[in-house]
Design an enzyme around this catalytic site. Structure first.
Site, short mmCIF file in Angstrom:
data_model
loop_
_atom_site.label_atom_id
_atom_site.label_comp_id
_atom_site.label_asym_id
_atom_site.label_seq_id
_atom_site.Cartn_x
_atom_site.Cartn_y
_atom_site.Cartn_z
N SER A 171 5.67 4.37 -17.71
CA SER A 171 6.36 4.29 -19.15
C SER A 171 7.36 5.59 -19.00
CB SER A 171 6.19 3.99 -20.22
OG SER A 171 5.50 2.60 -20.41
N ILE A 224 -4.63 -0.32 -4.60
CA ILE A 224 -3.93 -1.19 -3.86
C ILE A 224 -4.24 -2.76 -4.54
CG2 ILE A 224 -3.27 -1.98 -1.67
CD1 ILE A 224 -2.43 0.87 -2.50
N ASP A 273 13.07 -1.76 -6.84
CA ASP A 273 14.22 -2.13 -7.44
C ASP A 273 14.26 -3.52 -7.85
OD1 ASP A 273 16.34 -0.61 -8.58
OD2 ASP A 273 17.72 -1.79 -7.17
N ALA A 296 0.76 -1.29 -0.02
CA ALA A 296 0.11 0.10 0.08
C ALA A 296 1.06 1.22 -0.02
CB ALA A 296 -0.90 -0.12 1.11
N LEU A 297 1.22 1.69 -1.06
CA LEU A 297 1.90 2.83 -1.35
C LEU A 297 1.36 4.07 -2.04
CD1 LEU A 297 4.94 4.21 -1.30
CD2 LEU A 297 5.32 2.99 -3.39
N GLY A 336 -11.40 -10.14 -37.27
CA GLY A 336 -12.63 -9.95 -36.15
C GLY A 336 -12.49 -10.84 -35.00
N PRO A 345 -4.33 8.95 -3.46
CA PRO A 345 -5.27 9.50 -4.29
C PRO A 345 -4.51 10.74 -4.94
CG PRO A 345 -6.52 8.70 -2.52
CD PRO A 345 -5.24 8.55 -2.07
N GLU A 376 3.92 0.33 -10.89
CA GLU A 376 5.16 0.35 -10.53
C GLU A 376 6.11 1.14 -11.28
OE1 GLU A 376 6.87 -3.38 -9.32
OE2 GLU A 376 4.86 -4.37 -9.01
#
Length: 383
Positions: free
Chosen positions: A366, A158, A239, A125-126, A340, A129, A363
């Site tokens: 781009s 999250i 990382d 949870a990083l 199609g 809003p 994460e």
């Protein structure tokens, strides 16, 4: 059958090849008929299956040393078979990454045996809003009160929100301004003052939610590392796991190439296979080229980290940027070659088309990866 020749590359050791072979056999036997109609139930089942099979054990490391090549091989293979299976495995690793890398012996002993066996689901949870990639501007607070911390604020987008048993939560403890004033905490799902306030629907269904912390009191022993180390911890986790996002994109791309090859060899145009058209051969060649180029970047980053590099920010950024962007193009070509049928709901390439888009955002989007790469290039030039 996806190309496996890359496993002979010098990036890998024999135990990686053994892992890839075992997982390939397991995935072929177990992931063909996963029911996605209830996303939460499917994720719970997949975590349980990955735990029972032993593959979820790779998501955590009690010695603080995650094998990034193994993580990438697992994510690539799972993504090739089932996007939700990849998600389930990835979140077990990302959610407990901070505990694996920097948790205390007591924290590791409490949670890793559960998450590595599929008996508990984890979340990271990083995001908030008001801040996405700009993590340093997060505003959620954690105020020390005796032997506790009191959390207040919101997190959003999250993964495993509302499903997880344990959350790694980042909040501002105020040691300094910006990035240096954040800390990381372990918050169990049953903590008082913690609520899931909204479930979020996306084009490729995954369990996502907005979380709210209202005077949520947790013991000070849930602090990971030292106060003020939260940003550093978050970046250390990313990382490692940013390369695995690239690996998942690579898995999607390989599946798209396989589907395209099946299509163009079976489909007839004026009595001849679609593959006989020179333009189609050009598309297939471009797809194969981009798959191999992405694989080289992914496993270079993973090998570099496993070889002892303290940080692989540049290598991981290059891998994630290239692999996710090219996977989007590869899948788009596969959809085009299906005509199609490519946009028919439920078709494999249609599902891949929806699955890949989010990987270019989460994460580190781009364009953020481009900034990271450019700054590193300038630093190397000036240094």
């Amino acid at each position: 059958m996806a190309d496996q020749s890359f496993l002979t590359w010098p990036f890998f050791e024999d135990h990686h090849r053994d892992l890839a072979a075992a997982l390939e056999q397991w995935a072929a036997a177990n992931l063909g008929g996963i029911d996605h109609s209830d996303t939460d139930a499917a994720c719970r089942d997949l975590v349980r299956m990955l735990g029972a099979s032993g593959f979820a054990a790779y998501s955590g490391a009690e010695d603080g040393k995650l094998d990034v090549r193994s993580l990438c091989l697992i994510r690539e293979t799972l993504a090739r078979y089932d996007g939700l299976a990849d998600f389930a495995f990835a979140m077990q690793g990302l959610g407990t990454g901070a505990i694996s890398l920097l948790g205390s012996p007591e924290q590791k002993a409490e949670w890793l045996p559960l998450t590595r066996t599929g008996k508990a689901i984890s979340a990271f949870a990083l995001t908030e809003p008001g801040s996405g990639s700009d993590v340093a501007s997060n505003t959620m607070t954690a105020i020390r009160d005796g032997n506790d911390y009191i959390l207040n604020g919101e997190k959003t987008w999250i993964s495993n929100g509302g499903l997880a048993d344990v959350y790694t939560v980042f909040a501002r403890t105020g040691e300094a301004l910006g990035a240096k004033g954040m800390s990381a905490f372990i918050v169990p799902a049953n903590a008082t003052g913690f609520d899931v306030v909204e479930r979020l629907e996306t084009i490729a269904p995954h369990p996502l939610a907005t979380l709210r912390f209202s005077d949520c009191r947790i013991p000070a022993s849930t602090l990971i590392g030292e106060p003020g180390q939260g940003f550093k911890i978050a970046m250390s986790v990313l990382d490692v796991f940013r390369s695995t996002v690239a690996a998942a994109a690579l898995g999607f791309a390989r599946r798209a190439l396989d589907e395209a090859l099946t299509r163009v060899t079976a489909r007839k145009v004026q009595g001849a296979p679609l593959f006989d058209l020179q333009m189609v051969q050009g598309h297939i060649a471009d797809m194969a080229l981009d798959v191999d180029a992405a694989a080289l970047l992914v496993y270079r980053a993973a090998w570099t980290k496993d070889s002892g590099a303290p940080r692989v920010t540049r290598e991981a950024a290059m891998a994630k940027l290239f692999a996710t962007d090219q996977a989007q193009k590869i899948i788009d070509k596969a959809v085009q070659l299906h005509g199609g049928d490519g946009v028919k709901s439920g078709e494999t390439v249609e599902k891949l088309y929806r699955e890949i888009r989010a990987l270019r955002i989460y994460e580190g989007a781009s364009d953020v990866q481009r900034v990271v790469i450019a700054r590193q290039a300038l630093s190397n030039h000036q240094g």
